[in-house]
Scaffold this motif. Structure first.
Motif, mmCIF file in Angstrom:
data_model
loop_
_atom_site.group_PDB
_atom_site.id
_atom_site.type_symbol
_atom_site.label_atom_id
_atom_site.label_comp_id
_atom_site.label_asym_id
_atom_site.label_seq_id
_atom_site.Cartn_x
_atom_site.Cartn_y
_atom_site.Cartn_z
ATOM 1 N N HIS A 1 -21.332 32.938 -10.054
ATOM 2 C CA HIS A 1 -21.241 32.625 -8.631
ATOM 3 C C HIS A 1 -22.545 31.871 -8.083
ATOM 4 C CE1 HIS A 1 -18.314 35.975 -8.695
ATOM 5 N NE2 HIS A 1 -17.745 35.303 -7.887
ATOM 6 N N LEU A 2 -23.550 32.084 -8.460
ATOM 7 C CA LEU A 2 -24.748 31.540 -7.891
ATOM 8 C C LEU A 2 -24.721 30.129 -8.368
ATOM 9 C CD1 LEU A 2 -27.312 34.194 -7.960
ATOM 10 C CD2 LEU A 2 -26.104 33.404 -6.050
ATOM 11 N N LEU A 3 -24.229 29.936 -9.605
ATOM 12 C CA LEU A 3 -24.410 28.417 -10.105
ATOM 13 C C LEU A 3 -23.154 27.544 -9.472
ATOM 14 C CD1 LEU A 3 -24.736 28.861 -13.958
ATOM 15 C CD2 LEU A 3 -26.455 28.281 -12.242
ATOM 16 N N ASP A 4 -22.242 28.284 -9.140
ATOM 17 C CA ASP A 4 -21.031 27.347 -8.231
ATOM 18 C C ASP A 4 -21.672 26.908 -6.983
ATOM 19 O OD1 ASP A 4 -19.374 27.835 -10.308
ATOM 20 O OD2 ASP A 4 -18.222 29.587 -9.183
ATOM 21 N N LEU A 5 -22.592 27.775 -6.418
ATOM 22 C CA LEU A 5 -22.859 27.442 -5.082
ATOM 23 C C LEU A 5 -24.401 26.524 -4.899
ATOM 24 C CD1 LEU A 5 -22.917 30.983 -3.051
ATOM 25 C CD2 LEU A 5 -21.532 28.876 -2.828
ATOM 26 N N ALA A 6 -24.664 26.241 -6.422
ATOM 27 C CA ALA A 6 -26.055 25.433 -6.429
ATOM 28 C C ALA A 6 -25.890 23.960 -5.961
ATOM 29 C CB ALA A 6 -26.247 25.488 -7.969
ATOM 30 N N GLN A 7 -27.137 23.506 -5.861
ATOM 31 C CA GLN A 7 -27.203 22.050 -5.304
ATOM 32 C C GLN A 7 -26.457 21.304 -6.087
ATOM 33 O OE1 GLN A 7 -29.095 20.075 -3.189
ATOM 34 N NE2 GLN A 7 -30.021 21.664 -1.862
ATOM 35 N N PRO A 8 -25.736 20.297 -5.335
ATOM 36 C CA PRO A 8 -24.975 19.377 -6.324
ATOM 37 C C PRO A 8 -25.741 18.204 -6.557
ATOM 38 C CG PRO A 8 -24.301 19.265 -3.964
ATOM 39 C CD PRO A 8 -25.254 20.325 -4.119
ATOM 40 N N ASP A 9 -25.587 17.562 -7.684
ATOM 41 C CA ASP A 9 -26.258 16.342 -8.212
ATOM 42 C C ASP A 9 -26.285 15.288 -7.362
ATOM 43 O OD1 ASP A 9 -27.537 14.698 -9.626
ATOM 44 O OD2 ASP A 9 -26.108 14.325 -11.325
ATOM 45 N N PRO A 10 -27.722 14.987 -7.048
ATOM 46 C CA PRO A 10 -27.849 13.747 -6.056
ATOM 47 C C PRO A 10 -27.130 12.670 -6.473
ATOM 48 C CG PRO A 10 -29.920 14.914 -6.231
ATOM 49 C CD PRO A 10 -28.880 15.511 -7.115
ATOM 50 N N ALA A 11 -27.050 12.148 -7.811
ATOM 51 C CA ALA A 11 -26.385 11.185 -8.232
ATOM 52 C C ALA A 11 -25.219 11.027 -7.936
ATOM 53 C CB ALA A 11 -26.671 11.008 -9.833
ATOM 54 N N THR A 12 -24.221 12.177 -7.810
ATOM 55 C CA THR A 12 -23.026 12.021 -7.499
ATOM 56 C C THR A 12 -22.468 12.422 -5.986
ATOM 57 O OG1 THR A 12 -22.550 14.198 -8.503
ATOM 58 C CG2 THR A 12 -22.322 12.317 -9.893
ATOM 59 N N GLU A 13 -23.420 12.769 -5.279
ATOM 60 C CA GLU A 13 -23.150 13.003 -3.857
ATOM 61 C C GLU A 13 -22.350 11.934 -3.210
ATOM 62 O OE1 GLU A 13 -23.488 15.812 -2.232
ATOM 63 O OE2 GLU A 13 -25.963 16.506 -2.335
ATOM 64 N N ASP A 14 -21.455 12.246 -2.036
ATOM 65 C CA ASP A 14 -20.662 11.546 -1.397
ATOM 66 C C ASP A 14 -21.689 11.371 -0.123
ATOM 67 O OD1 ASP A 14 -18.965 10.318 0.302
ATOM 68 O OD2 ASP A 14 -17.278 11.708 -0.146
ATOM 69 N N ILE A 15 -22.371 10.296 -0.033
ATOM 70 C CA ILE A 15 -23.272 10.016 1.227
ATOM 71 C C ILE A 15 -22.455 9.796 2.582
ATOM 72 C CG2 ILE A 15 -24.942 8.234 2.079
ATOM 73 C CD1 ILE A 15 -25.674 7.868 -0.818
ATOM 74 N N GLU A 16 -21.220 9.176 2.248
ATOM 75 C CA GLU A 16 -20.227 8.891 3.772
ATOM 76 C C GLU A 16 -20.215 10.328 4.006
ATOM 77 O OE1 GLU A 16 -18.744 6.380 6.528
ATOM 78 O OE2 GLU A 16 -20.098 5.876 4.577
ATOM 79 N N ALA A 17 -19.513 11.365 3.418
ATOM 80 C CA ALA A 17 -19.258 12.450 3.663
ATOM 81 C C ALA A 17 -20.337 13.388 4.457
ATOM 82 C CB ALA A 17 -18.636 13.213 2.389
ATOM 83 N N LEU A 18 -21.350 13.278 3.853
ATOM 84 C CA LEU A 18 -22.522 13.938 4.445
ATOM 85 C C LEU A 18 -22.997 13.388 5.578
ATOM 86 C CD1 LEU A 18 -24.853 14.223 1.183
ATOM 87 C CD2 LEU A 18 -23.776 15.790 2.284
ATOM 88 N N THR A 19 -23.045 12.192 5.803
ATOM 89 C CA THR A 19 -23.449 11.522 7.020
ATOM 90 C C THR A 19 -22.447 12.001 8.240
ATOM 91 O OG1 THR A 19 -22.291 9.438 6.803
ATOM 92 C CG2 THR A 19 -24.624 9.389 6.231
ATOM 93 N N LEU A 20 -20.928 12.123 7.882
ATOM 94 C CA LEU A 20 -20.089 12.274 8.620
ATOM 95 C C LEU A 20 -20.319 13.901 9.013
ATOM 96 C CD1 LEU A 20 -17.700 10.185 8.981
ATOM 97 C CD2 LEU A 20 -16.339 12.265 8.214
ATOM 98 N N ARG A 21 -20.434 14.789 8.247
ATOM 99 C CA ARG A 21 -20.896 16.146 8.436
ATOM 100 C C ARG A 21 -21.923 16.254 9.256
ATOM 101 N NH1 ARG A 21 -18.574 20.658 9.693
ATOM 102 N NH2 ARG A 21 -19.624 22.420 8.761
ATOM 103 N N TYR A 22 -22.900 15.468 9.098
ATOM 104 C CA TYR A 22 -24.041 15.472 10.018
ATOM 105 C C TYR A 22 -23.888 15.233 11.367
ATOM 106 C CZ TYR A 22 -28.764 14.885 11.641
ATOM 107 O OH TYR A 22 -29.852 15.187 12.577
#
Length: 303
Positions: A173-194
């Motif tokens: 369960h914890l591994l599922d919640l772990a930090q995603p890999d920065p190399a494949t993050e969706d930057i657009e989605a992150l800025t939007l969420r912010y």
DNA sequence: AAACTCGGAATGTAGAAGAT
DNA sequence: ATCTTCTACATTCCGAGTTT
């Protein structure tokens, strides 16, 4: 579940452990409150596809510490095998200390997950197991039981086996919640969420901030040291300093070896001027990154 | 505007001690 | 047996001033 007491069975189990790439583990300790605590059981779960209590191996090493040592040497010291514990620092005391390699702690892992993704009051195995629905009700009464007595009761063996199973499930369960890999993050989605949560966040954040300041000032003014959950403390800091030329003079006169270097700030460098060239200046380069966020453009306000 | 610098404050951390 | 809390110390952050 295999409860192993015979030396040859335990040796056999250790041998099969060395073949695994990952093991989920737990231990039980006898006389834990005394100053001579002793390893009683080592519970091992080796099959990642069968996370049930029936597949847990319980190695009884209380009266055969040489088998525990064998386990430590062959499994704990082996960097090729990942060992997963909950609160690993405790088990480590009995299983190889700092020489144990490739140890993962689900307690530490859980702590790295931000509160909004894992909103629990504490990181006890019981709490996390119940939070993830691994088991609806965890009974911890055996935890403080007597792990020296033999034979162990069926309740104790059941408890010992289940604990590792919980650790293994929790790890998943914890591994599922772990930090995603920065190399494949969706930057657009992150800025939007912010931008989406920025407004709510600012409201809450500024209010919390102000409440804290008001509380601090109020408790100080009214001489209230604590109210349920809030504590006001103070600490004194004393710092001492000497003029540089005096320090240099004294250390030189008395021949004191001080292995200290002085930060050459921009203004110091200017004052030194050409003398800089004659000094064995140590240079250190590092790049620091910082994220700056500006107000969103009027047109695309998301609310 | 944007990029550097700097110092002090805020925050994090390790390990010991303390609490169920 | 397992965490949580405490404390001293280290690291990072952030605002503000300065330079590019």
């Amino acid at each position: 579940m295999p409860y192993l007491t015979q030396a040859e069975d335990i040796r056999c189990a250790i041998a099969s452990c060395t073949q695994a790439s990952i093991l989920w583990l737990d231990t039980e300790v006898a006389d834990y409150k005394t100053d001579t605590p002793q390893l009683s059981l080592i519970q091992v779960l080796a099959d990642g596809n069968d996370l049930t209590a029936e597949s847990v191996g319980i190695l009884d090493v209380l009266y055969q510490p040489e088998l525990a040592d064998e386990f430590i040497a062959k499994v704990m010291y082996n960097p090729a095998i990942e060992k997963v514990f909950h609160n690993a620092s405790y088990d480590r005391k009995f299983l190889g200390k700092h020489k144990a390699k490739n140890v993962t702690c689900t307690l530490e892992l859980a702590k790295t997950i931000p509160y909004y993704r894992l909103p629990v009051p504490n990181y006890q195995l019981k709490t996390l197991t119940e939070y993830f629905g691994i088991c609806p009700q965890v009974d911890k009464t055996e935890q403080t039981g007597d792990w020296r007595k033999r034979p162990l009761s069926p309740r104790q063996l059941d408890y010992a086996a289940k604990d590792v199973v919980y650790v293994a499930h929790l790890h998943r369960h914890l591994l599922d919640l772990a930090q995603p890999d920065p190399a494949t993050e969706d930057i657009e989605a992150l800025t939007l969420r912010y931008r989406q949560i920025e407004h709510r966040w600012k409201q809450l954040d500024t209010e919390i901030q102000q409440i804290k300041e008001r509380l601090k000032a109020a408790m100080q003014a009214q001489n209230v040291k604590k109210v349920h959950g809030f504590r006001l403390s103070s600490q004194n800091r004393t710092s001492k300093k000497v003029a540089f030329h005096q320090l240099a003079e004294v250390t030189k006169k008395l021949g004191i070896e001080l292995d200290i270097s002085v930060q050459l700030t921009k203004s110091l460098q200017q004052k030194l001027g050409e003398v800089m060239e004659e000094l064995p200046v140590e240079e250190e380069n590092k790049t620091t990154w910082r994220l700056s966020i500006t107000e969103p453009e009027e047109e695309d306000l998301p609310f």
